[in-house]
Design an enzyme around this catalytic site. Structure first.
Site, PDB file in Angstrom:
ATOM      1  N   GLU A 146      -4.033   7.001   8.374  1.00 55.96           N
ATOM      2  CA  GLU A 146      -4.979   7.715   7.517  1.00 55.96           C
ATOM      3  C   GLU A 146      -6.110   8.256   8.368  1.00 55.96           C
ATOM      4  O   GLU A 146      -6.436   7.682   9.406  1.00 55.96           O
ATOM      5  CB  GLU A 146      -5.595   6.751   6.483  1.00 55.96           C
ATOM      6  CG  GLU A 146      -4.762   6.546   5.246  1.00 55.96           C
ATOM      7  CD  GLU A 146      -5.413   5.582   4.261  1.00 55.96           C
ATOM      8  OE1 GLU A 146      -6.534   5.102   4.532  1.00 55.96           O
ATOM      9  OE2 GLU A 146      -4.787   5.304   3.236  1.00 55.96           O
ATOM     10  N   ARG A 179      -5.547  -8.369 -10.356  1.00 57.86           N
ATOM     11  CA  ARG A 179      -6.043  -9.667 -10.819  1.00 57.86           C
ATOM     12  C   ARG A 179      -7.408  -9.486 -11.478  1.00 57.86           C
ATOM     13  O   ARG A 179      -7.994  -8.400 -11.426  1.00 57.86           O
ATOM     14  CB  ARG A 179      -6.214 -10.597  -9.609  1.00 57.86           C
ATOM     15  CG  ARG A 179      -7.202 -10.034  -8.602  1.00 57.86           C
ATOM     16  CD  ARG A 179      -7.537 -10.975  -7.469  1.00 57.86           C
ATOM     17  NE  ARG A 179      -8.592 -10.436  -6.647  1.00 57.86           N
ATOM     18  CZ  ARG A 179      -8.446  -9.597  -5.631  1.00 57.86           C
ATOM     19  NH1 ARG A 179      -7.237  -9.180  -5.293  1.00 57.86           N
ATOM     20  NH2 ARG A 179      -9.484  -9.148  -4.962  1.00 57.86           N
ATOM     21  N   LYS A 199       0.826  -1.211   0.000  1.00 57.18           N
ATOM     22  CA  LYS A 199       0.000   0.000   0.000  1.00 57.18           C
ATOM     23  C   LYS A 199       0.857   1.256   0.000  1.00 57.18           C
ATOM     24  O   LYS A 199       0.507   2.253  -0.628  1.00 57.18           O
ATOM     25  CB  LYS A 199      -0.917  -0.015   1.215  1.00 57.18           C
ATOM     26  CG  LYS A 199      -1.914  -1.139   1.119  1.00 57.18           C
ATOM     27  CD  LYS A 199      -3.053  -0.975   2.082  1.00 57.18           C
ATOM     28  CE  LYS A 199      -4.028  -2.083   1.835  1.00 57.18           C
ATOM     29  NZ  LYS A 199      -3.978  -3.127   2.821  1.00 57.18           N
ATOM     30  N   HIS A 212     -15.156  -7.995   5.575  1.00 59.14           N
ATOM     31  CA  HIS A 212     -14.267  -7.822   4.422  1.00 59.14           C
ATOM     32  C   HIS A 212     -14.484  -8.868   3.343  1.00 59.14           C
ATOM     33  O   HIS A 212     -13.692  -8.991   2.414  1.00 59.14           O
ATOM     34  CB  HIS A 212     -12.806  -7.764   4.849  1.00 59.14           C
ATOM     35  CG  HIS A 212     -12.566  -6.698   5.868  1.00 59.14           C
ATOM     36  ND1 HIS A 212     -12.603  -5.365   5.543  1.00 59.14           N
ATOM     37  CD2 HIS A 212     -12.353  -6.755   7.200  1.00 59.14           C
ATOM     38  CE1 HIS A 212     -12.396  -4.642   6.631  1.00 59.14           C
ATOM     39  NE2 HIS A 212     -12.248  -5.454   7.657  1.00 59.14           N
TER      40      HIS A 212
HETATM   41  C1  MV4 Z   1     -10.456   2.489   5.283  1.00 62.22           C
HETATM   42  C2  MV4 Z   1     -11.714   2.655   5.910  1.00 62.22           C
HETATM   43  C3  MV4 Z   1     -11.987   3.893   6.457  1.00 62.22           C
HETATM   44  N1  MV4 Z   1     -11.075   4.884   6.406  1.00 62.22           N
HETATM   45  N2  MV4 Z   1      -9.591   3.516   5.243  1.00 62.22           N
HETATM   46  C4  MV4 Z   1     -10.839  -2.216   4.633  1.00 62.22           C
HETATM   47  C5  MV4 Z   1      -9.980  -3.158   3.866  1.00 62.22           C
HETATM   48  C6  MV4 Z   1      -9.008  -2.349   3.105  1.00 62.22           C
HETATM   49  N3  MV4 Z   1      -9.116  -2.678   1.719  1.00 62.22           N
HETATM   50  C7  MV4 Z   1      -9.346  -0.928   3.383  1.00 62.22           C
HETATM   51  N4  MV4 Z   1     -10.458  -0.900   4.265  1.00 62.22           N
HETATM   52  C8  MV4 Z   1     -10.935   0.258   4.792  1.00 62.22           C
HETATM   53  N5  MV4 Z   1     -10.101   1.321   4.738  1.00 62.22           N
HETATM   54  C9  MV4 Z   1      -9.908   4.689   5.803  1.00 62.22           C
HETATM   55  N6  MV4 Z   1      -9.013   5.674   5.779  1.00 62.22           N
HETATM   56  C10 MV4 Z   1     -12.595   1.584   5.930  1.00 62.22           C
HETATM   57  C11 MV4 Z   1     -12.207   0.378   5.383  1.00 62.22           C
HETATM   58  C12 MV4 Z   1     -13.196  -0.657   5.438  1.00 62.22           C
HETATM   59  C13 MV4 Z   1     -13.760  -1.207   4.288  1.00 62.22           C
HETATM   60  C14 MV4 Z   1     -13.368  -0.820   3.013  1.00 62.22           C
HETATM   61  C15 MV4 Z   1     -13.949  -1.372   1.891  1.00 62.22           C
HETATM   62  C16 MV4 Z   1     -14.934  -2.328   2.029  1.00 62.22           C
HETATM   63  C17 MV4 Z   1     -15.317  -2.739   3.255  1.00 62.22           C
HETATM   64  C18 MV4 Z   1     -14.748  -2.193   4.403  1.00 62.22           C
HETATM   65  C19 MV4 Z   1     -15.176  -2.616   5.656  1.00 62.22           C
HETATM   66  C20 MV4 Z   1     -14.613  -2.086   6.783  1.00 62.22           C
HETATM   67  C21 MV4 Z   1     -13.617  -1.115   6.667  1.00 62.22           C
END
Ligand code: MV4
Length: 494
Positions: free
Chosen positions: A202, A294, A118, A237
């Protein structure tokens, strides 16, 4: 141009079968790999050739990259398609494939390596005009510095592991007093899980939507996007429902997000299909999160609204062809929704429901697509992901697609294991989903097993009433005969 006469699919289940269908359509030979648990799987029976990799556990079969490459050499394979999961995002594997003189049907190892981290991804895209969540783009260890940064971006903040995925290694920090403890935990967790303790900070977006953009890029610097997929309906997730287009994007916002996604792809010289993930807040601000290098599980919804076979495009790009479309060639046609059908019990905390498909009958109909890798009588192995199938529907608009989906769920007959089909009905009949006003907390905020039970009872009583009405209507059919006979008698009496 690379010769592409034989492709090995380094995967199993529905995605292996789906990829081989396109391989066959293109007049190319297919090679399946399988573990001892998958000997009689449809993907093995469908392939032109098949080789056994070893025992059921993935580490001894589908994750054994060296063995797969050795088989490729033995069988004269030109290309490897990795599907999703397993080796699909392993840059070292992609490099080894390339070094062996075989075409990896996916992006180059360098793009995979950058987007697999990331922090490297943020570093890579920061010279372009791509919106990112406020925070830092460097690994941080010093708590004092972390406090300074957190103070600047404002609480709550989120600590994330650079190597993390699927939400692993994430920690929300509500106030400064909690920061040092949470940071230590995040670092040690990341070290244990990924062998890399790099974390960054973040601003926490509290109720985001997950909107991702499908991109397609060739080896000549051409890159286009195939619009968005809305993937906010997820549980821990794990995505459960995806749709395209999103109910809330305007054409203007779609264009801006699409252009940002294309820039992300260009920033790392991306080739093949890829997905750029964005978070979207309640004011429709969007932020680049990460890129998945992917073919994704949910790609069918994009195929349905664009009419493009993404696997075919991957193969064409891999063998050195130019993109066949420009951005202006693409239009969204109708609306598509996908439900992932897992062998999990929604009434019992989504526990994997192991067992045999005693009855398995798929829904059919115009605009209904089922991607699956099992047949009636088969047992769902415990070694792999418990997804049985993906049910996707295509309608002329969102309402039409929703109706088709509800009917397709009713027509889908699965007995022997519990599935997420009833959970799908719950989602698709929920006011929040129907109105389009939902976020990544949908399941947590709205779903309880009790509500599902009530809904199932209501459905059962509806079904009973329908049966009763059917019975009564049936009797009515006989009644006119009686009436006729009595009136005939009456007429005789006159
Ligand atoms: C976040 C967020 C809120 N704020 N970043 C979850 C997995 C990873 N791909 C990034 N994720 C998140 N990042 C910030 N700055 C909330 C999530 C997140 C989330 C993101 C996408 C789909 C489902 C989720 C479920 C919980 C938290």
């Amino acid at each position: 141009m690379h010769a592409m006469k034989k492709i090995l699919v380094a995967n199993r289940g529905e995605i292996a079968l789906r990829i081989m269908r396109t391989i066959r359509k293109m007049g190319i030979r297919s090679v399946a790999v399988y573990s001892e648990a998958d000997r009689r799987s449809p993907h093995v029976l469908y392939a032109d050739e098949a080789v056994c990799l070893g025992p059921a556990p993935s580490a001894q079969s589908y994750l054994d990259g060296d063995k797969i490459i050795a088989f490729c050499k033995e069988l004269g394979v030109d290309g490897i398609h990795p599907g999703y999961g397993f080796l699909s995002e392993n840059a070292d594997f992609a490099q080894k494939v390339k070094d062996a003189g075989i075409t990896f049907i996916g992006p180059g190892p360098d793009a995979m390596r950058i987007m697999g981290s990331k922090l490297a991804a943020k570093e890579c895209v920061k010279h372009y005009d791509i919106p990112m969540v406020p925070g830092i783009d460097e690994a941080i260890e010093d708590v004092q510095l972390a406090k300074q940064i957190a103070g600047k971006v404002g609480y709550p903040i989120l600590i994330k592991a650079s190597a993390g995925g699927g939400g692993k290694g994430m920690r929300i920090v509500e106030k400064e007093a909690d920061l040092s403890e949470q940071m230590e935990r995040a670092i040690s967790e990341a070290k244990a899980a990924f062998g890399d303790g790099s974390v960054f900070i973040e601003k926490y977006v509290s109720s985001p939507r997950h909107v991702e953009i499908q991109v397609l890029a060739d080896h000549f610097g051409n890159a286009i996007h195939l619009f968005e997929r809305e993937c906010s309906i997820q549980r821990r997730h794990q995505k459960v429902v995806e749709e395209s287009p999103s109910a809330i994007l305007t054409p203007e916002l779609r264009k801006r997000m699409g252009e940002a996604a294309v820039m992300v792809a260009k920033s790392c010289n991306y080739t093949s299909t890829g997905t750029v993930e964005f978070l979207m807040d309640d004011k429709l601000n969007f932020y680049f999160l990460e890129m998945n290098t992917r073919l994704q599980v949910e790609h069918p919804v994009t195929e349905m609204i664009t009419g493009i076979d993404l696997v075919e495009e991957q193969i064409r790009i891999a063998r050195g062809e130019k993109l066949r479309y420009t951005q202006d060639d693409l239009r969204i046609n109708g609306h598509a929704i996908e439900l992932r059908v897992y062998a999990e019990d929604p009434l019992n905390n989504f526990l994997p429901s192991v067992g045999t498909l005693e009855r398995y009958v798929k829904p059919e109909g115009e605009g209904v697509r089922v991607d699956d890798g099992y047949e009636q009588g088969m047992t769902i192995p415990i070694y792999y992901d418990p997804m049985i199938a993906k049910l996707a529907v295509h309608g002329m608009n969102r309402t039409d697609a929703l109706q088709k989906m509800l009917q397709a769920i009713r027509d889908y007959q699965i007995e022997g294991v519990a599935t997420t089909l009833p959970f799908g009905t719950f989602v698709f009949e929920h006011e929040a989903f129907i109105s389009g006003h939902f976020d990544t907390h949908f399941v947590k905020n709205f779903y309880t097993p009790e509500l599902l039970k009530e809904q199932q009872k209501a459905l059962a009583s509806l079904a009973a009433m329908a049966a009763l009405k059917f019975l009564l209507d049936d009797r009515q059919v006989l009644r006119p005969v009686d009436i006729r006979s009595t009136s005939w008698k009456r007429r005789l009496a006159h």
